[in-house]
Design a protein around this motif. Structure first.
Motif, PDB file in Angstrom:
ATOM      1  N   LYS A 134       8.058  -0.449  -7.253  1.00 47.84           N
ATOM      2  CA  LYS A 134       9.488  -0.717  -7.181  1.00 47.84           C
ATOM      3  C   LYS A 134      10.100  -0.173  -5.896  1.00 47.84           C
ATOM      4  N   THR A 135       9.714   1.040  -5.528  1.00 50.89           N
ATOM      5  CA  THR A 135      10.283   1.694  -4.340  1.00 50.89           C
ATOM      6  C   THR A 135       9.473   1.430  -3.077  1.00 50.89           C
ATOM      7  N   GLN A 136       8.266   0.871  -3.240  1.00 55.23           N
ATOM      8  CA  GLN A 136       7.335   0.654  -2.137  1.00 55.23           C
ATOM      9  C   GLN A 136       7.022   1.967  -1.416  1.00 55.23           C
ATOM     10  N   LYS A 137       6.938   3.025  -2.217  1.00 55.77           N
ATOM     11  CA  LYS A 137       6.611   4.358  -1.712  1.00 55.77           C
ATOM     12  C   LYS A 137       5.381   4.894  -2.440  1.00 55.77           C
ATOM     13  N   ARG A 189       0.314  -5.331  -2.691  1.00 50.71           N
ATOM     14  CA  ARG A 189       0.013  -3.945  -3.050  1.00 50.71           C
ATOM     15  C   ARG A 189      -0.720  -3.944  -4.390  1.00 50.71           C
ATOM     16  N   ARG A 190      -1.858  -3.254  -4.415  1.00 49.43           N
ATOM     17  CA  ARG A 190      -2.657  -3.184  -5.629  1.00 49.43           C
ATOM     18  C   ARG A 190      -3.033  -1.738  -5.921  1.00 49.43           C
ATOM     19  N   LEU A 230       5.285  12.221   0.562  1.00 49.72           N
ATOM     20  CA  LEU A 230       5.928  10.929   0.346  1.00 49.72           C
ATOM     21  C   LEU A 230       5.690  10.022   1.547  1.00 49.72           C
ATOM     22  N   GLY A 231       5.250   8.796   1.278  1.00 52.15           N
ATOM     23  CA  GLY A 231       4.953   7.884   2.380  1.00 52.15           C
ATOM     24  C   GLY A 231       5.205   6.436   2.004  1.00 52.15           C
ATOM     25  N   GLU A 232       5.207   5.571   3.006  1.00 55.45           N
ATOM     26  CA  GLU A 232       5.366   4.141   2.780  1.00 55.45           C
ATOM     27  C   GLU A 232       4.103   3.575   2.135  1.00 55.45           C
TER      28      GLU A 232
END
Length: 796
Positions: A460-463, A509-510, A490-492
């Motif tokens: 959801k946040t792509q984090k 993203r998996r 915390l990262g992308e």
């Protein structure tokens, strides 16, 4: 028959001759034949020099077949990636609703913040649970003691809203708290998806409506131990201990007719429920399914058992993949997801959190010890997901590991993962890895759903959220020679750019999620982000001329105001704009059940929504375009009005002319109305919004030992009693008299049942803490009948 200490000693001895070896060597190869074959295939030169022989000599292998030593170390060839053909009819499953409560988080939004901020939610055992000083001792070998006093605990594990679910307060006290927690969680999951029980009841299968399955993972059932203790003390109390009721209660309340079952595979329970739910949908046993798990620590027995078995951490931290971890910290949790075939979810315009690409389960078989994991079996279950789902693990960019934080458990897990991945790729350190256990502890039967929820929040946040307590990595894991990198900050979360079968392309993203239960039950799930197709749908613009209708309802006015507060917070925190105001209005209209107390707003902007809700919470009345009503008060008159044959035509005319005030004025009084009529063929989409704010009333069996050796009531037993409203207490004592006393919470009334079933009501009174001798005296007089209930409460 050798233990882990001897395994490490043997490995250390072999390293003196062969150099660095896998610290899980004797977990991977479990007998002389397997270990011999490993060295024959991988250490030709070392064996030749060590044994002082020529290369032409033939070794005799474990199967008594002579084979020459191979000319080089065996290299694994990369398996060719083969997507699963569409004609096989594979069904992908969408996650369209999610809910849960975890240590330090009353809801998913708070859980997201804690994970994102890298918050450690472990604490000492709250004194409301039990006095841990009576059981704690740093000496790991002290009989009758445990060396752990830490855990991750839910707020309000003793609280429930029984009247919402048509459950009597008396029954609520006798229910396992896990049953109550999961029941509320299921309802929240439906609301998060934007569906009501009535909506899901429209799904029919096998001749029945409500074709929805319910699967719950559960492991401990210790609430009943309090009843056993009371019975031994001469005060028989039977408390529920049926795990099946946790699932069946939810199916009963929601009127679901799909499979309903509780699953116990220990720490892999909730991830196993997702596998079973997906398979049930694919086989047509149900059209949708709820899957999840629940886990609480309500009795010191668990900590005594875990300390006795040396399973828990002596430092109060889950150091997933970190140095020095010697065990895990128990954590509480409850969570669930609503599952639906992807194609149907897209057609219905559902809010999709992620897509389940594949699930698998297996067992580790016999190992060197019952609680010792098998890395080969773990590799097998993960590899089967890749194969059956047609997924190349090189495209997986995050792995939510089991990661309990033990010095050998973590290396065994990495070995299994490495084996599964290297069949397809020899690339190193391309996949981030972490574990929510480092934040909230090991939620045991709810660990899998906690991991799935973390992955969905990352999508959801792509984090990528940080995994804690791994500043210094476990020295028994050589991460540089694995596909994995521990996510420490915390990262992308970037999509993978991978070349497979000659094609270089970007993949969604998996993430993989693993759960491994003590005793050998393994489960693995792969989830992929949902990328909606590039399609243009009509945008519904909200303006003063085309306003939105916001509707809220609850069981009582207090809950209604709390709903308004929740919506105000969401508008502030998520910055919901006019762009998705129509989605918000639609979700509240069709995705919530109409209850007794109702509020309706006609509004042209999100700012106006916020202002009107604030004024309602403040108690302001007489606002323009704000409507309030109660269903019961107008039920009879509205029923007569609704029975008029021209009613439907009148409502249609109001809609056509935009006379929403008349419509809303009737809805707040109890009008049943199909909100879809407002939109025609172009409907907004459902979205995730705050769920129902259940009342937080305490329901817990009250155990007062009046037969203490010193003739007084133990302080630990009486003080929590006095801190609670007497309407929330329940007590049973054996008596020769036909009557019995049962104090139960029923709104603000206290009911006193006598042999003649006469009901007396007593008002609420403020409580002070009396001396224990005085309490004992009053309670004895009450039991003998020399004091009435009113007099007893007054004296206390």
């Amino acid at each position: 028959g050798i233990d882990s200490i001897m395994m490490m000693q043997l490995t250390n001895q072999l390293e003196k001759k062969f150099g660095s070896l896998s610290k899980t060597l004797f977990f991977e190869y479990r007998n002389i034949a397997e270990i011999s074959r490993y060295f024959l295939e991988n250490y030709r030169e070392e064996l030749t020099a060590l044994l002082g022989i020529e290369e032409s000599v033939h070794f005799k292998d474990s199967e008594d077949v002579s084979k020459p030593i191979r000319s080089g170390v065996r290299r694994r060839s990369r398996a060719r990636f083969s997507p699963v053909p569409e004609e096989q009819g594979t069904i992908e499953i969408a996650i369209i609703g999610v809910s849960g409560r975890y240590p330090g988080a009353r809801n998913i939004q708070e859980f997201l913040k804690n994970l994102r901020d890298g918050k450690d939610c472990i604490s000492e055992i709250p004194k409301e649970r039990w006095d841990h000083s009576q059981y704690f001792d740093e000496d790991k070998n002290k009989p009758g003691k445990t060396y752990s006093k830490w855990g991750g605990f839910l707020e309000g594990v003793d609280q429930f809203d029984p009247l919402f679910f048509n459950i009597s307060p008396r029954e609520a006290e006798m229910m396992d708290p896990q049953e109550r927690l999961f029941l509320e969680c299921v309802y929240e999951t439906l609301e998060d998806a934007g569906y009501t029980r009535e909506d899901l009841g429209k799904h029919r299968g096998h001749g029945l409506s409500g074709n929805v399955g319910v699967y719950v993972g559960v492991m401990y059932e210790e609430y009943q131990l309090y009843g056993a203790q009371a019975t031994l003390q001469g005060r028989p109390i039977a408390l529920s201990g049926n795990a099946s009721s946790i699932a069946n209660r939810a199916s009963y309340f929601c009127n679901f007719h799909g499979p309903s079952m509780a699953v116990d595979t220990m720490c892999s329970s909730s991830l196993t429920t997702i596998h079973l739910a997906c398979e049930s949908i694919k086989r047509g046993e149900c059209e949708l399914a709820i899957a999840g798990g629940v886990n609480v620590s309500v009795h010191p027995n668990k900590y005594l058992m875990l300390g006795q078995g040396k399973f828990v951490s002596s430092k109060g931290r889950c150091e997933s993949f970190g140095q020095g971890g010697d065990g895990y910290v128990p954590g509480e949790g409850v969570g669930a997801v609503l599952l639906k075939p992807k194609s149907q979810a897209i057609a219905d315009g559902d809010h999709i959190y992620g897509i389940i690409k594949g699930t698998e389960i297996n067992h580790g078989g016999k190992t060197s010890g019952y609680s010792v994991p098998n890395p080969n079996a773990q590799a097998s279950v993960i590899g089967r997901v890749f194969k059956n789902a047609g997924i190349d693990p090189r495209t997986i960019s995050y792995l939510e590991a089991h990661g309990t934080g033990t010095s050998l458990g973590d290396p065994i897990e990495i070995t299994g993962l490495k084996k599964a991945f290297e069949v397809y790729t020899q690339d190193k350190q391309f996949c981030a890895i972490g574990s929510a256990k480092s934040n909230i502890g090991h939620c045991e039967s709810a660990a899998g759903i906690a991991g799935v929820t973390k992955v969905l929040l990352q999508l959801k946040t792509q984090k990528l959220f940080p995994s804690l307590h791994a500043e210094t990595l476990n020295p028994n894991i050589d991460f540089k020679n694995t596909p994995f990198v521990v996510q420490q900050e915390l990262g992308e979360w970037k999509r993978s750019m991978v070349q497979i079968n000659g094609e270089h392309q970007e993949y969604p993203r998996r993430a993989g999620i693993s759960s491994f239960g003590a005793g050998g039950a393994n489960a693995h799930v792969v989830i992929e982000e949902y990328i909606p197709p590039d399609e243009t749908r009509p945008q519904i613009k909200i303006t003063p001329q085309n306003p939105a209708i916001i509707v809220l309802s609850a069981k009582n006015e207090e809950r209604l105001k709390e709903q308004a507060r929740q919506l105000i917070d969401v508008i502030k925190e998520r910055e919901i704009s006019d762009h998705n105001l129509a989605d918000m209005a639609y979700t509240l209209q069709v995705g919530r059940e109409g209850m007794e107390e109702r509020l309706g707003l006609i509004t042209g902007s999100i700012k106006e929504v916020e202002e009107k809700l604030k004024r309602f919470v403040a108690g302001e009345e007489g606002m323009n375009d704000v409507y309030r009503g109660q269903v019961k008060r107008n039920k009879e008159s509205l029923a007569v009005f609704a029975a008029d044959e021209d009613m439907a035509k009148m409502i249609d005319a109001w809609i056509a002319k935009g006379k929403y005030a008349k419509l809303l004025d009737l809805w707040v009084k109890g009008l049943i109305f199909d909100w879809n009529k407002l939109y025609g063929d172009s409907k907004p989409r459902r979205m995730s919004l705050p769920t129902y704010p259940f009342a937080k009333e305490r329901y817990w069996v009250s155990l007062i030992d009046t037969k203490a050796s010193n003739g007084t009531i133990p302080s630990a037993a009486i003080h929590p009693l006095l801190q609670q409203n007497p309407s929330n207490l329940s007590e049973q004592r054996p008596s020769n008299k036909p009557s019995h006393i049962a104090l139960s919470s029923l709104s603000e009334e206290q009911t006193f049942f006598t042999s003649t079933n006469k009901v007396q009501q007593t008002p609420e009174i403020p409580l002070v803490e009396p001396q224990e001798d005085h309490v004992l005296e009053v309670m004895e007089k009450l039991e003998k009948g020399t004091l009435s209930l009113d007099e007893a409460i007054s004296r206390l």
